[in-house]
Scaffold this active site. Structure first.
Site, PDB file in Angstrom:
ATOM      1  CD  GLU A  16      57.200   8.123 -25.847  1.00 12.14           C
ATOM      2  OE1 GLU A  16      56.351   8.497 -24.989  1.00 12.14           O
ATOM      3  OE2 GLU A  16      58.153   7.206 -25.269  1.00 12.14           O
ATOM      4  CG  ASN A 146      52.797   6.676 -22.041  1.00  9.20           C
ATOM      5  OD1 ASN A 146      53.871   6.319 -22.206  1.00  9.20           O
ATOM      6  ND2 ASN A 146      52.229   7.564 -22.563  1.00  9.20           N
ATOM      7  CG  ASP A 196      54.230  10.620 -22.438  1.00  4.60           C
ATOM      8  OD1 ASP A 196      54.009  11.464 -23.112  1.00  4.60           O
ATOM      9  OD2 ASP A 196      54.480   9.297 -22.735  1.00  4.60           O
TER      10      ASP A 196
HETATM   11  O1  LIG Z   1      54.428   9.800 -26.496  1.00  9.31           O
HETATM   12  C1  LIG Z   1      53.513   8.992 -26.104  1.00  9.31           C
HETATM   13  O2  LIG Z   1      53.715   8.135 -25.215  1.00  9.31           O
HETATM   14  C2  LIG Z   1      52.317   9.147 -26.735  1.00  9.31           C
HETATM   15  O3  LIG Z   1      52.609   8.434 -28.071  1.00  9.31           O
HETATM   16  C3  LIG Z   1      51.936  10.750 -26.906  1.00  9.31           C
HETATM   17  O4  LIG Z   1      51.299  10.918 -27.998  1.00  9.31           O
HETATM   18  C4  LIG Z   1      51.405  11.244 -25.767  1.00  9.31           C
HETATM   19  O5  LIG Z   1      51.767  10.450 -24.556  1.00  9.31           O
HETATM   20  C5  LIG Z   1      49.981  11.335 -25.633  1.00  9.31           C
HETATM   21  O6  LIG Z   1      49.587  12.218 -26.724  1.00  9.31           O
HETATM   22  C6  LIG Z   1      49.361  11.895 -24.466  1.00  9.31           C
HETATM   23  S1  LIG Z   1      47.959  11.888 -24.298  1.00  9.31           S
HETATM   24  O7  LIG Z   1      47.285  10.816 -24.629  1.00  9.31           O
HETATM   25  O8  LIG Z   1      47.505  13.239 -25.385  1.00  9.31           O
HETATM   26  O9  LIG Z   1      47.381  12.236 -23.003  1.00  9.31           O
END
Ligand SMILES: O=C(O)[C@H](O)[C@@H](O)[C@H](O)[C@H](O)CS(=O)(=O)O
Length: 289
Positions: A16, A146, A196
């Site tokens: 990330e 996000n 994301d």
């Molecule tokens: O990558 C990221 O920003 C989060 O840490 C991930 O784990 C992901 O965005 C997240 O798992 C998506 S969701 O909440 O499962 O839709």
């Protein structure tokens, strides 16, 4: 536009926050679930890592070449890649359910980061803003914060809630740091990826990594999908512009969410991929303190 290739075969659990350092031509990124910050020197191809004792969700570089980073237990600064952590803001939320996730600095050097509330049974994910020792909550209505990004003139702030498949726009006052007029920018249908991490290019287009959607989409400021770029992994997590002329798009990906069978098709999942674009990205603002 060339196809996407693997720039760093990191085999990360949850890569990330790719972040380009234009001063050193270094690509930094984290593996959230492995508690690691990576530095990839694109000149020497050297990859170094620093391991912490908890999840590191995101970070920004500082004006004096240090770091500010958001973890599960709070926000810390460190003066260089290996320096000890100095607390900046300690979590007031329940660390058993919540951690910081995505974030970046605005053009005045304020650090903003949003939290991920894992139970997803209430909209407890919040967007925090940190500047000169103070903290402000700009919004509290998400499951997974996000997609934080700013338009080139800083008048628009973008913010996504991944599991709810939505990206919001706010009016943003760069002089006061205030965000207002929250509205839906784009919503994605269920079952084909969810928004994301993201970045905005110099033309104002919003590039979103579609988690479980195996692609990155380029979206105009009006919300029109202009381009789609396939990623050699099912779970892209974030994008960042970089490279010698800021036209390379780096894409981080999650490995842990793939099944063993899927990994046979996507063996470099968990890596950082790259594609040359025909636009330039914004140089990332640095934390001002
Ligand atoms: O990558 C990221 O920003 C989060 O840490 C991930 O784990 C992901 O965005 C997240 O798992 C998506 S969701 O909440 O499962 O839709």
């Amino acid at each position: 536009m060339t196809d996407m290739h693997c720039a760093v075969d990191a085999q990360a659990k949850l890569a990330e926050c790719p972040r380009w350092d234009e001063r050193t031509q270094t690509l930094y990124f984290v593996d959230i679930d492995a508690f690691i910050l990576y530095a990839y020197d694109t000149k020497s191809n050297a990859l170094t890592k620093r391991e912490f004792t908890e999840e590191i969700g995101c970070f920004s570089l500082t004006e004096d070449d240090g770091f500010i980073a958001a973890f599960r237990s709070g926000v810390y600064t460190f003066t260089d890649f290996t320096a000890e952590l100095t607390p900046y803001w300690l979590a007031t939320y329940d660390q058993k359910t919540t951690r910081f996730n995505d974030g970046r600095c605005d053009a005045k050097g304020r650090f903003l980061s949003g939290t991920m509330y894992s139970p997803k049974d209430a909209f407890n994910g919040a967007l925090y803003q940190f500047s000169h020792g103070s903290s402000t909550v700009l919004d509290q209505a998400a499951w997974t914060s996000n997609g934080l990004a700013f338009s080139p003139d800083s008048s628009v702030m973008y913010y996504s809630d991944t599991p709810n498949h939505v990206v919001y726009q706010f009016d943003y006052d760069i002089n006061t740091g205030q965000a207002s007029n929250k509205r839906v920018f784009i919503e994605f249908p269920r079952g084909n990826g969810r928004p994301d991490g993201a970045a905005v290019d110099c033309e104002g287009n919003y590039w979103s990594a579609l988690y479980q959607g195996q692609r990155v989409v380029k979206i105009s400021p009006a919300g029109e999908i202009l381009e789609e770029h396939a990623v050699p992994a099912l779970y892209p997590t974030m994008v960042a512009f970089g490279g010698p002329d800021m036209s390379t798009l780096f894409v981080s990906t999650c490995r842990a969410a793939h099944s063993e069978e899927e990994l046979k098709t996507y063996p470099q999942a968990g890596g950082i991929f790259a594609i040359e674009t025909n636009v330039k990205g914004q140089i990332e603002p640095r934390f001002a303190g």
